[in-house]
Motif scaffolding. Structure first.
Motif, PDB file in Angstrom:
ATOM      1  N   ARG A  60       1.042  -0.880  -0.260  1.00 33.76           N
ATOM      2  CA  ARG A  60       0.017   0.218  -0.116  1.00 33.76           C
ATOM      3  C   ARG A  60       1.180   1.415   0.060  1.00 33.76           C
ATOM      4  NH1 ARG A  60      -3.586  -0.066   5.419  1.00 33.76           N
ATOM      5  NH2 ARG A  60      -1.402  -1.269   6.216  1.00 33.76           N
ATOM      6  N   ASN A  61       0.077   2.559   0.097  1.00 28.79           N
ATOM      7  CA  ASN A  61       0.824   3.580  -0.097  1.00 28.79           C
ATOM      8  C   ASN A  61       0.461   4.614   1.184  1.00 28.79           C
ATOM      9  OD1 ASN A  61       2.101   3.784  -3.118  1.00 28.79           O
ATOM     10  ND2 ASN A  61      -0.078   3.879  -3.373  1.00 28.79           N
TER      11      ASN A  61
ATOM     12  N   LYS B 150      -9.039   5.365   4.143  1.00 27.30           N
ATOM     13  CA  LYS B 150     -10.326   5.129   3.089  1.00 27.30           C
ATOM     14  C   LYS B 150     -11.597   5.550   3.826  1.00 27.30           C
ATOM     15  CE  LYS B 150      -8.837   0.952   0.704  1.00 27.30           C
ATOM     16  NZ  LYS B 150      -9.205  -0.145   0.202  1.00 27.30           N
TER      17      LYS B 150
ATOM     18  N   ASP C 127       0.549   7.752  -7.197  1.00 23.52           N
ATOM     19  CA  ASP C 127       0.199   6.380  -7.222  1.00 23.52           C
ATOM     20  C   ASP C 127      -1.732   5.952  -6.072  1.00 23.52           C
ATOM     21  OD1 ASP C 127       1.962   4.812  -8.493  1.00 23.52           O
ATOM     22  OD2 ASP C 127       2.883   3.942  -6.863  1.00 23.52           O
TER      23      ASP C 127
ATOM     24  N   ASP D 221      -4.398   7.577  -9.463  1.00 24.62           N
ATOM     25  CA  ASP D 221      -4.655   6.482  -9.315  1.00 24.62           C
ATOM     26  C   ASP D 221      -5.698   5.493  -8.293  1.00 24.62           C
ATOM     27  OD1 ASP D 221      -3.512   6.306 -11.985  1.00 24.62           O
ATOM     28  OD2 ASP D 221      -1.420   5.325 -11.528  1.00 24.62           O
ATOM     29  N   ASN D 222      -5.335   5.198  -8.059  1.00 27.26           N
ATOM     30  CA  ASN D 222      -5.828   4.104  -6.218  1.00 27.26           C
ATOM     31  C   ASN D 222      -7.136   4.926  -6.018  1.00 27.26           C
ATOM     32  OD1 ASN D 222      -3.700   1.979  -6.146  1.00 27.26           O
ATOM     33  ND2 ASN D 222      -2.563   3.248  -4.678  1.00 27.26           N
TER      34      ASN D 222
END
Length: 318
Positions: free
Chosen positions: A62-63, A69, A93, A96-97
């Protein structure tokens, strides 16, 4: 993994961005903050990507860690801010996520790629001099990593993060310690002249040069204390860990992390030369300090590592 393959497609923003760069002792540096002496060039972009990939391994692909979330779920506009974005890899990233979120990366120099997701933008700002140019309560998630060496007043920096975060928003801070570790013990526990002497001397010199610029080199280990002092955050959570340096770990995951950190430092050591010279260290001495540290990096007599300090917290709702 060869660093020659990393960031190969990076190009600088704009047709002529020369005004944002200056040459100091053979390396390209930013022009916005004359005190920040780490380079802003292709090797530094490679190092930024290595650091990003390393943290992805630390975070198990994960980043981020923490309730990101959830923070984005309750935000009306879903805005993410990356402070000190470097090569922009984390911001890209995250865009994108989270394609429905607006992601903004801020840095001192335009070293981010031209082609990015439509919900990702990069802007220039000196976080050490100016207020960050966004309204109050504007962001749902703010991320800042490995930037305390460019911030002279870190408590003020945290107050600015507090201003920018909406109530209930999340902040994630990641700062590596500036005190190296060998065989599980920090350099401060070794008598002078023992341990990885060249490696220890380089980091001692780096800390001394930062202190002359007014940088508090104890910030990484005091992140929780500094966040709590704002009286603005709750659920302050710590997830520190030791990061191996090199090829000595036996398990595959730690070995990969150690290799990435080793490649990061291989680029970092020569990048310090402009800073050392600008701090008044004679060139011959600066070169010797770096060469001795490189020897310890390439042929360590101890198992080196570094401590990574990771803290996340939510802004109070009231």
């Amino acid at each position: 993994m060869s660093t020659d393959l990393l960031a190969a497609d990076v190009s600088y923003l704009g047709d002529d961005d020369s005004e944002f760069f200056r040459t100091v002792h053979g390396r390209s540096l930013n022009t916005l903050n004359s005190r920040y002496m780490l380079p802003a060039d292709r090797d530094e972009v490679k190092r930024s990507e290595l650091h990003h990939r390393l943290l992805q391994f630390v975070f198990e692909g994960r980043n981020y860690i923490g309730p990101v979330k959830e923070a984005l779920q309750f935000g009306q506009q879903r805005r993410i801010l990356d402070l000190g974005t470097g090569g922009g890899f984390w911001a890209i990233d995250m865009a994108d996520n989270f394609p429905r979120a607006e992601v903004i990366g801020i840095d001192l120099a335009p070293i981010q790629p031209r082609t990015v997701p439509p919900n990702c933008t990069f802007e220039l700002c000196d976080l050490d001099q100016w207020s960050i140019p966004y309204p109050d309560n504007h962001f749902d998630f703010i991320h800042a990593r490995s930037i305390h060496t460019g911030i002279r007043d870190y408590p003020r920096f945290l107050e600015e993060i507090n201003r920018l975060l909406r109530p209930g928003g999340l902040v994630l801070l990641i700062e590596p310690s500036l005190v190296p570790i060998a065989d599980g013990k920090p350099a401060t526990e070794y008598p002078n002249g023992t341990g990885l002497h060249g490696w220890f001397t380089l980091w001692e010199t780096y800390r001394a040069c930062l202190k002359t610029q007014g940088i508090d080199t104890t910030v990484p280990q005091r992140l929780v204390e500094l966040l709590a002092a704002t009286d603005a955050f709750e659920k302050i959570t710590v997830q520190d860990g030791n990061i191996p340096v090199g090829f000595w770990p036996s398990d595959p995951h730690s070995l990969t992390v150690g290799q990435l950190q080793w490649m990061d430092y291989e680029l970092f050591l020569p990048a310090l030369k402009p800073f050392f010279l600008s701090s008044g260290i004679p060139e011959a001495k600066a070169e010797r300090i770096i060469a001795d540290a490189q020897r310890d990096l390439y042929y360590p007599s101890f198992s080196p590592s570094t401590q990574l300090h990771i803290v996340y917290a939510s802004k109070y709702l009231y």
